[in-house]
Design a protein around this motif. Structure first.
Motif, PDB file in Angstrom:
ATOM      1  N   UNK A  72     -15.820  -0.096   5.615  1.00  0.00           N
ATOM      2  CA  UNK A  72     -15.036   0.116   4.385  1.00  0.00           C
ATOM      3  C   UNK A  72     -14.018   1.226   4.608  1.00  0.00           C
ATOM      4  N   UNK A  73     -12.788   0.976   4.234  1.00  0.00           N
ATOM      5  CA  UNK A  73     -11.746   1.995   4.371  1.00  0.00           C
ATOM      6  C   UNK A  73     -11.098   2.232   3.011  1.00  0.00           C
ATOM      7  N   UNK A  74     -11.338   3.410   2.444  1.00  0.00           N
ATOM      8  CA  UNK A  74     -10.721   3.743   1.161  1.00  0.00           C
ATOM      9  C   UNK A  74      -9.317   4.273   1.430  1.00  0.00           C
ATOM     10  N   UNK A  75      -8.340   3.387   1.367  1.00  0.00           N
ATOM     11  CA  UNK A  75      -6.958   3.740   1.722  1.00  0.00           C
ATOM     12  C   UNK A  75      -5.997   3.136   0.712  1.00  0.00           C
ATOM     13  N   UNK A  76      -4.837   3.763   0.602  1.00  0.00           N
ATOM     14  CA  UNK A  76      -3.803   3.232  -0.288  1.00  0.00           C
ATOM     15  C   UNK A  76      -2.799   2.423   0.539  1.00  0.00           C
ATOM     16  N   UNK A  77      -2.688   1.155   0.218  1.00  0.00           N
ATOM     17  CA  UNK A  77      -1.808   0.271   1.007  1.00  0.00           C
ATOM     18  C   UNK A  77      -0.330   0.568   0.784  1.00  0.00           C
ATOM     19  N   UNK A  78      -0.016   1.414  -0.207  1.00  0.00           N
ATOM     20  CA  UNK A  78       1.400   1.770  -0.372  1.00  0.00           C
ATOM     21  C   UNK A  78       1.856   2.702   0.757  1.00  0.00           C
ATOM     22  N   UNK A  79       0.895   3.281   1.498  1.00  0.00           N
ATOM     23  CA  UNK A  79       1.248   4.065   2.695  1.00  0.00           C
ATOM     24  C   UNK A  79       0.791   3.274   3.930  1.00  0.00           C
ATOM     25  N   UNK A  80       1.533   2.248   4.229  1.00  0.00           N
ATOM     26  CA  UNK A  80       1.078   1.306   5.262  1.00  0.00           C
ATOM     27  C   UNK A  80       1.093   1.921   6.662  1.00  0.00           C
ATOM     28  N   UNK A  81       1.977   2.911   6.880  1.00  0.00           N
ATOM     29  CA  UNK A  81       2.009   3.554   8.208  1.00  0.00           C
ATOM     30  C   UNK A  81       0.656   4.224   8.468  1.00  0.00           C
TER      31      UNK A  81
END
Ligand SMILES: NC(=O)c1ccc[n+]([C@@H]2O[C@H](COP(=O)([O-])OP(=O)(O)OC[C@H]3O[C@@H](n4cnc5c(N)ncnc54)[C@H](OP(=O)(O)O)[C@@H]3O)[C@@H](O)[C@H]2O)c1
Length: 269
Positions: A72-81
């Motif tokens: 599981x990766x809790x990440x925001x896809x708006x920061x795709x880099x």
């Protein structure tokens, strides 16, 4: 009872699209349904969404039921880099990408802040585009793999009150069609799922959203899309939605199609 046909299909799916599938936008609704449909097929999963607790809850359930591995990766896809940097570090062999996340600000164009419009581009366009680029490199080397991009019937014509979201969904449909042709030569399957209304939390949150004709459950959309992967460049899940797309796209003038859409989106808030 053992079903050889079912077991064979599961084996085929896993050997074509495994061992790891990445579901971007996986914590609930359609993303969670994709995760479960893939877990049933025996794939290990990388699940991305912003809410860690929702991902952990889903992951626990799927590991218990299907004995697969999940990251599981809790990440925001708006920061795709940053997302790509993390994926490069964990370096798991991804055979399937499902890009499900979307941002859909509702309202008249002149009232939506520019930052929100830019976020539609980041989450709905830049992220699927660069993730497809990232995963397809290894898929091309391995001569196998799959990419599913979520589009929408809203992207088949201009959609008042959802104008930027609708345009971003048109981008995904056309991107998938082009990639379908280019990547099939490398053994990689691409499909756009052009969905009508789906009973997801996102859909239900759009206040006053009445249940449109042809509304499907997340499980139905996930299954129909995965079954169509490798068979054609686009799938419109559900008979009523296929009919609606034919009527709106082929039978009536474009300006009528936009007016019908306007009547449908008027009550959204
Ligand atoms: N629902 C419909 O009626 C309908 C109709 C046609 C097409 N579609 C398409 O189907 C897809 C899913 O529909 P839905 O919007 O109803 O959503 P959903 O599948 O219920 O949930 C969206 C998922 O994306 C995650 N997400 C959203 N923004 C994110 C971000 N910036 N970074 C990381 N994760 C993010 C959310 O989790 P977190 O909040 O935890 O981040 C959630 O898990 C979309 O691509 C949509 O365009 C939906």
């Amino acid at each position: 009872m053992i079903s050889w046909d079912k077991d064979f299909k599961i084996y085929n799916f896993k050997s074509k699209y495994g061992p790891w599938a990445l579901v971007a936008g996986a914590s609930e609704g359609l993303g969670a349904a994709y995760a479960e449909a893939l877990a049933k097929r025996g794939l290990d999963l990388i699940l991305i969404a912003r809410r860690q607790e929702k991902l952990d809850e889903l992951s626990k359930k799927l590991i218990n039921e299907y004995s697969i591995a999940i990251k599981c990766l809790a990440l925001d896809l708006s920061d795709i880099a940053h997302v790509i940097e993390v994926l490069s570090q964990i370096d798991l062999p991804i055979g399937l990408l499902i890009y499900n996340a979307a941002y859909a600000p509702i309202g008249d164009f002149d009232t939506i802040p520019s930052d929100d419009l830019a976020k539609v581009v980041d989450v709905n366009i830049k992220a699927p585009l660069l993730l497809a680029k990232f995963v397809s490199k290894k898929m091309i080397e391995n001569k196998r793999g799959g990419i599913v991009l979520m589009s929408s019937l809203a992207g088949s014509q201009g959609s008042p009150k959802l104008v930027t979201y609708a345009a971003s969904k048109a981008f995904n449909a056309i991107l998938a069609e082009g990639l379908w042709s280019e990547l099939k030569e490398h053994g990689v399957d691409v499909i756009a799922s052009i969905a009508g209304a789906i009973v997801t939390p996102g859909y239900q949150q759009a206040q006053n959203a009445k249940k449109a004709p042809g509304t499907l459950t997340p499980d139905q959309v996930a299954e129909k899309t995965l079954k169509a992967l490798g068979k054609k460049p686009t799938i419109i899940p559900g008979f009523t939605n296929k009919l609606a797309r034919f009527f709106m796209g082929r039978l009536i003038p474009r300006k009528w199609a936009i007016s019908i859409m306007k009547q449908n989106t008027e009550s959204l808030s």
